[in-house]
Design a protein around this motif. Structure first.
Motif, PDB file in Angstrom:
ATOM      1  N   MET A  71     -24.661  39.159 -82.490  1.00  0.00           N
ATOM      2  CA  MET A  71     -24.221  40.483 -82.051  1.00  0.00           C
ATOM      3  C   MET A  71     -22.715  40.516 -81.852  1.00  0.00           C
ATOM      4  O   MET A  71     -22.049  41.495 -82.204  1.00  0.00           O
ATOM      5  N   VAL A  72     -22.148  39.434 -81.300  1.00  0.00           N
ATOM      6  CA  VAL A  72     -20.694  39.365 -81.109  1.00  0.00           C
ATOM      7  C   VAL A  72     -19.980  39.390 -82.460  1.00  0.00           C
ATOM      8  O   VAL A  72     -18.989  40.097 -82.652  1.00  0.00           O
ATOM      9  N   LEU A  73     -20.510  38.615 -83.438  1.00  0.00           N
ATOM     10  CA  LEU A  73     -19.894  38.564 -84.767  1.00  0.00           C
ATOM     11  C   LEU A  73     -19.948  39.919 -85.465  1.00  0.00           C
ATOM     12  O   LEU A  73     -19.093  40.213 -86.310  1.00  0.00           O
ATOM     13  N   SER A  74     -20.930  40.747 -85.113  1.00  0.00           N
ATOM     14  CA  SER A  74     -21.021  42.063 -85.746  1.00  0.00           C
ATOM     15  C   SER A  74     -19.878  42.979 -85.321  1.00  0.00           C
ATOM     16  O   SER A  74     -19.644  44.016 -85.947  1.00  0.00           O
ATOM     17  N   PHE A  75     -19.157  42.593 -84.264  1.00  0.00           N
ATOM     18  CA  PHE A  75     -18.003  43.377 -83.803  1.00  0.00           C
ATOM     19  C   PHE A  75     -16.682  42.658 -84.067  1.00  0.00           C
ATOM     20  O   PHE A  75     -15.635  43.074 -83.568  1.00  0.00           O
ATOM     21  N   ASN A  76     -16.723  41.572 -84.850  1.00  0.00           N
ATOM     22  CA  ASN A  76     -15.519  40.794 -85.158  1.00  0.00           C
ATOM     23  C   ASN A  76     -14.854  41.350 -86.414  1.00  0.00           C
ATOM     24  O   ASN A  76     -15.480  41.426 -87.472  1.00  0.00           O
ATOM     25  N   SER A  77     -13.607  41.757 -86.321  1.00  0.00           N
ATOM     26  CA  SER A  77     -12.924  42.358 -87.470  1.00  0.00           C
ATOM     27  C   SER A  77     -12.657  41.350 -88.581  1.00  0.00           C
ATOM     28  O   SER A  77     -12.458  41.727 -89.734  1.00  0.00           O
ATOM     29  N   SER A  78     -12.669  40.051 -88.259  1.00  0.00           N
ATOM     30  CA  SER A  78     -12.464  39.021 -89.269  1.00  0.00           C
ATOM     31  C   SER A  78     -13.793  38.642 -89.901  1.00  0.00           C
ATOM     32  O   SER A  78     -14.824  38.584 -89.238  1.00  0.00           O
ATOM     33  N   LYS A  79     -13.763  38.375 -91.207  1.00  0.00           N
ATOM     34  CA  LYS A  79     -14.970  37.933 -91.896  1.00  0.00           C
ATOM     35  C   LYS A  79     -15.317  36.493 -91.550  1.00  0.00           C
ATOM     36  O   LYS A  79     -16.435  36.052 -91.758  1.00  0.00           O
ATOM     37  N   SER A  80     -14.344  35.756 -91.033  1.00  0.00           N
ATOM     38  CA  SER A  80     -14.565  34.356 -90.697  1.00  0.00           C
ATOM     39  C   SER A  80     -15.387  34.240 -89.421  1.00  0.00           C
ATOM     40  O   SER A  80     -15.139  34.941 -88.437  1.00  0.00           O
ATOM     41  N   ARG A  81     -16.360  33.321 -89.437  1.00  0.00           N
ATOM     42  CA  ARG A  81     -17.194  33.102 -88.252  1.00  0.00           C
ATOM     43  C   ARG A  81     -16.480  32.258 -87.204  1.00  0.00           C
ATOM     44  O   ARG A  81     -16.944  32.141 -86.081  1.00  0.00           O
ATOM     45  N   SER A  82     -15.364  31.629 -87.597  1.00  0.00           N
ATOM     46  CA  SER A  82     -14.667  30.718 -86.684  1.00  0.00           C
ATOM     47  C   SER A  82     -13.396  31.329 -86.098  1.00  0.00           C
ATOM     48  O   SER A  82     -12.687  30.673 -85.355  1.00  0.00           O
ATOM     49  N   LYS A  83     -13.116  32.573 -86.432  1.00  0.00           N
ATOM     50  CA  LYS A  83     -11.881  33.199 -85.950  1.00  0.00           C
ATOM     51  C   LYS A  83     -12.175  34.597 -85.447  1.00  0.00           C
ATOM     52  O   LYS A  83     -12.827  35.394 -86.129  1.00  0.00           O
ATOM     53  N   TRP A  84     -11.695  34.908 -84.234  1.00  0.00           N
ATOM     54  CA  TRP A  84     -11.869  36.242 -83.673  1.00  0.00           C
ATOM     55  C   TRP A  84     -10.681  37.093 -84.091  1.00  0.00           C
ATOM     56  O   TRP A  84      -9.543  36.833 -83.739  1.00  0.00           O
ATOM     57  N   GLY A  85     -10.949  38.143 -84.843  1.00  0.00           N
ATOM     58  CA  GLY A  85      -9.870  38.982 -85.355  1.00  0.00           C
ATOM     59  C   GLY A  85      -9.694  40.279 -84.598  1.00  0.00           C
ATOM     60  O   GLY A  85      -8.928  41.142 -85.021  1.00  0.00           O
ATOM     61  N   GLY A  86     -10.423  40.427 -83.485  1.00  0.00           N
ATOM     62  CA  GLY A  86     -10.342  41.660 -82.720  1.00  0.00           C
ATOM     63  C   GLY A  86     -11.630  42.465 -82.820  1.00  0.00           C
ATOM     64  O   GLY A  86     -12.442  42.267 -83.718  1.00  0.00           O
ATOM     65  N   PHE A  87     -11.794  43.382 -81.871  1.00  0.00           N
ATOM     66  CA  PHE A  87     -13.021  44.192 -81.805  1.00  0.00           C
ATOM     67  C   PHE A  87     -12.981  45.299 -82.855  1.00  0.00           C
ATOM     68  O   PHE A  87     -11.948  45.946 -83.064  1.00  0.00           O
ATOM     69  N   THR A  88     -14.118  45.504 -83.520  1.00  0.00           N
ATOM     70  CA  THR A  88     -14.209  46.573 -84.515  1.00  0.00           C
ATOM     71  C   THR A  88     -15.665  47.019 -84.678  1.00  0.00           C
ATOM     72  O   THR A  88     -16.588  46.258 -84.373  1.00  0.00           O
ATOM     73  N   THR A  89     -15.825  48.240 -85.132  1.00  0.00           N
ATOM     74  CA  THR A  89     -17.166  48.741 -85.468  1.00  0.00           C
ATOM     75  C   THR A  89     -17.275  49.031 -86.967  1.00  0.00           C
ATOM     76  O   THR A  89     -18.227  49.676 -87.408  1.00  0.00           O
ATOM     77  N   LYS A  90     -16.298  48.539 -87.742  1.00  0.00           N
ATOM     78  CA  LYS A  90     -16.261  48.879 -89.169  1.00  0.00           C
ATOM     79  C   LYS A  90     -17.463  48.333 -89.933  1.00  0.00           C
ATOM     80  O   LYS A  90     -17.886  48.903 -90.938  1.00  0.00           O
ATOM     81  N   TRP A  91     -18.026  47.190 -89.451  1.00  0.00           N
ATOM     82  CA  TRP A  91     -19.165  46.623 -90.180  1.00  0.00           C
ATOM     83  C   TRP A  91     -20.401  47.519 -90.052  1.00  0.00           C
ATOM     84  O   TRP A  91     -21.238  47.544 -90.959  1.00  0.00           O
TER      85      TRP A  91
END
Length: 632
Positions: free
Chosen positions: A26-46
């Motif tokens: 669920m957290v990864l679904s709000f991660n702006s980065s496609k990488s699972r190892s890097k947090w790129g900021g909160f987003t709902t684009k996915w």
């Protein structure tokens, strides 16, 4: 006190084990980065992209339609079968019950392959219908297993009394017997629905081109890196299931004891509208929604199958290996419907083409696999009068193509690249210009190797000064020993995980494909890519047409379209793998057009080779030596 503490601790531990993976998803679904190892900021684009992604939406819809239809049909057939079994003599009933239990004990992969072979033998075209038939077959034993115990509990005398009072057998069954076995029938339906919804193996072996369920879609994406939109879909599905469970469990317990339960029951009893709402939902709304969904699905697939059979091209390609927008453009410009299916490896693709079970029109194999397909007479010669845009393909790539297609009669290059070393400049202080650095003990537990027999042996053979297509047993044994020597230094043998690990600074060095290196650099500017001086693998993936293709001219029109400069640029922008289209290269942004990773110069490529098909016997030798490396 201590006892209560351990009770709570145990409960929390169980909850963490059960829900930590779901929370992570669920957290990864709000991660702006496609990488699972890097947090790129909160987003709902996915979540936005999820509903724009036709392939995922179609997979979800197909999954629900197949699950509902197969569960409904299997419940009817299974219930009828259970009634028939119950009416048998004891010995015969025992035998038949045992026979119906065998499919449940049988391995799913055996059932899947058996059904696939049956469909091929009966000349069925693999597709939606074969998946549905396979799921019904798979589900019937579970329905029988659920209904039989309830039938054993029914009172035969009541049924007979109804007949004596003048009721017809059918009327007596639905008024007397069916209410008693309804819980078993309901359980059978829910079990069949759940089994169908979650099934992968049966679906994988019986599906045809253009048909995907969520399970097969997720499987294909695991190999190439899961689209974050899939995290969003999984999150929504989890929330829906959780809400349904809460609604179901809101029913008050009339027999509950204790002040708290009594209070809940009292409050609930004061809300008859709530009980009426639940009753209406379960008895009317849900069944109506199921019927509408099934009918809509039937109409949708009927229209789609009719339109696709008129003028179409069936494309079989690697996952995430083409810009989906180009497919829409091709359909609009030509009026040819594209049925698109993805595969994960050449070795998965080849048996499907060889068997002839599905007549694909266009496929995109790698160099060595094209050679194998030519040798086994599986490919049709191309009519280049229908592919004038081949003039845009650079002569360098056409020349390299002759290594696996000697006369360039069967293939047109689509994408190409190299295998090299991706390293972190902040973690590596030695020059990186040779494969030898992968044997440097300084970087122990910080080296990532490709989990691929040809890639692992290829770079080792080049390091030792041999051809990466060597079949000399002495050279291969030397390479094997060198890989065994390296193994204590290797952090992991990986495929797609190399990308995330390097982006997340979890390793210093990785063997990786050039296209992946570009993606990694965009996420982590400390990363650099190099082709070692000993040389490497220069791979080329090309369009080919199988000999049993039914729409050859449409396939050649598709290949010609993909050779257009603007389409080649779109594919590069989407995939970031090198394009062999010289005119398309001129349209790229300067930062990519002149990037040595994307387009290395002739000096960097002078010691590079393409992989060749070495024959089944030599493949077996490679695999055995690789097994020895991995088992040490």
């Amino acid at each position: 006190m201590i006892k209560n503490f351990f009770k709570r601790f145990y409960l929390v531990l169980i909850c963490v084990i059960l829900y930590a993976p779901i929370i992570t998803l669920m957290v990864l679904s709000f991660n702006s980065s496609k990488s699972r190892s890097k947090w790129g900021g909160f987003t709902t684009k996915w979540y936005v992209e999820l509903f724009k992604n036709n392939s995922i939406m179609n997979a979800l819809y197909t999954t629900l339609i197949i699950a509902l239809l197969s569960a409904l049909i299997a419940t009817i057939l299974g219930t009828a079968a259970a009634i028939g079994i119950q009416a048998m003599r004891k010995k015969m009933r025992t035998v038949v019950t045992g026979v119906t239990n065998i499919p449940m004990l049988n391995a799913d992969i055996v059932t899947g392959i058996s059904l696939m072979l049956l469909f091929i033998a009966c000349r069925f075209s693999l597709g939606f219908k074969t998946i549905l038939i396979a799921h019904i077959t798979f589900n019937i034993p579970y329905v029988i297993l659920s209904v039989l115990p309830k039938l054993r509990q029914t009172n035969v005398s009541t049924y007979e009394a109804a007949l004596d009072l003048g009721a017809s057998p059918l009327y007596a069954f639905f008024k007397v017997v069916f209410p008693d076995i309804l819980p078993g029938v309901s359980s059978g339906f829910l079990l069949a629905f759940t089994m169908s919804l979650d099934d992968f193996i049966i679906t994988h072996f019986t599906k045809g081109p253009g048909v995907d369920t969520l399970s097969t879609k997720i499987y294909s994406e695991v190999r190439k890196g899961i689209n974050p939109s899939m995290y969003a879909l999984s999150t929504l599905m989890f929330l829906v299931v959780m809400i349904l469970l809460l609604l179901i469990n809101m029913k008050p317990d009339e027999k509950a004891t204790g002040a708290k339960n009594a209070k809940i029951s009292k409050v609930a009893s004061q809300h008859p509208k709530l009980r009426k709402f639940r009753k209406v939902m379960m008895s009317r709304v849900v069944p109506v929604c199921m019927v509408v969904l099934i009918l809509a699905g039937g109409i949708f697939y009927g229209i789609r199958s009719k339109s696709s059979s008129d003028k179409q091209v069936i494309v079989y390609n690697w996952g995430e290996y083409i810009d989906p927008e180009t497919l829409d453009m091709f359909e609009e410009e030509t009026g040819i419907n594209v049925v698109y299916e993805e595969y994960e490896t050449n070795e998965i693709m080849y048996p499907k083409i060889q068997s002839g079970a599905i007549a694909y029109d266009v496929v995109c194999p790698s160099d060595y696999m094209i050679q194998r397909m030519i040798e086994n007479d599986l490919l049709a010669e191309l009519n280049f009068d229908n592919i004038p845009n081949i003039k845009n393909i650079g002569s360098t790539y056409m020349e390299h193509s002759k290594e696996f297609d000697p006369e360039n009669k069967y293939s047109v290059p689509h994408l190409w690249g190299t295998v090299g070393i991706l390293y972190n400049k902040t973690m590596v202080d030695d020059p990186v210009d040779s494969w030898g650095i992968l044997w440097n003990e300084k970087y122990k537990d910080s080296i990532l190797m490709q989990d691929s027999v040809r890639d692992a042996f290829g770079i080792t053979l080049k390091y030792l000064g041999y051809s990466l297509n060597s079949t000399d047993l002495d050279e291969l044994t030397e390479a094997k020993n060198k890989l065994i020597e390296q193994k204590p230094l290797v952090q992991a043998y990986v495929v797609d995980q190399a990308r995330d690990k390097m982006i997340g600074n979890e390793a210093a060095l990785a063997v990786i494909y050039s296209g992946e290196a570009i993606t990694c650099q965009l996420e982590n500017p400390d990363l650099e890519y190099v082709i070692p001086k000993e040389g490497s693998n220069m791979w080329i993936d090309s369009w080919v047409i199988p000999k049993n293709a039914k729409n050859k001219e449409n396939a050649e029109a598709f290949i010609n379209f993909m050779c257009r400069p603007d389409i080649a640029k779109m594919n590069f922008d989407y995939i970031t793998y090198s394009i062999p289209n010289e005119e398309g290269r001129k349209l790229l942004d300067p930062e990519y057009r002149n990037n040595p990773i994307v387009f290395p110069d002739d000096k960097a490529l002078e010691n590079c080779e393409t992989f060749k098909f070495l024959g089944d016997e030599n493949d077996a030798i490679y695999n055995e030596l690789w097994r020895q490396v991995k088992s040490k």
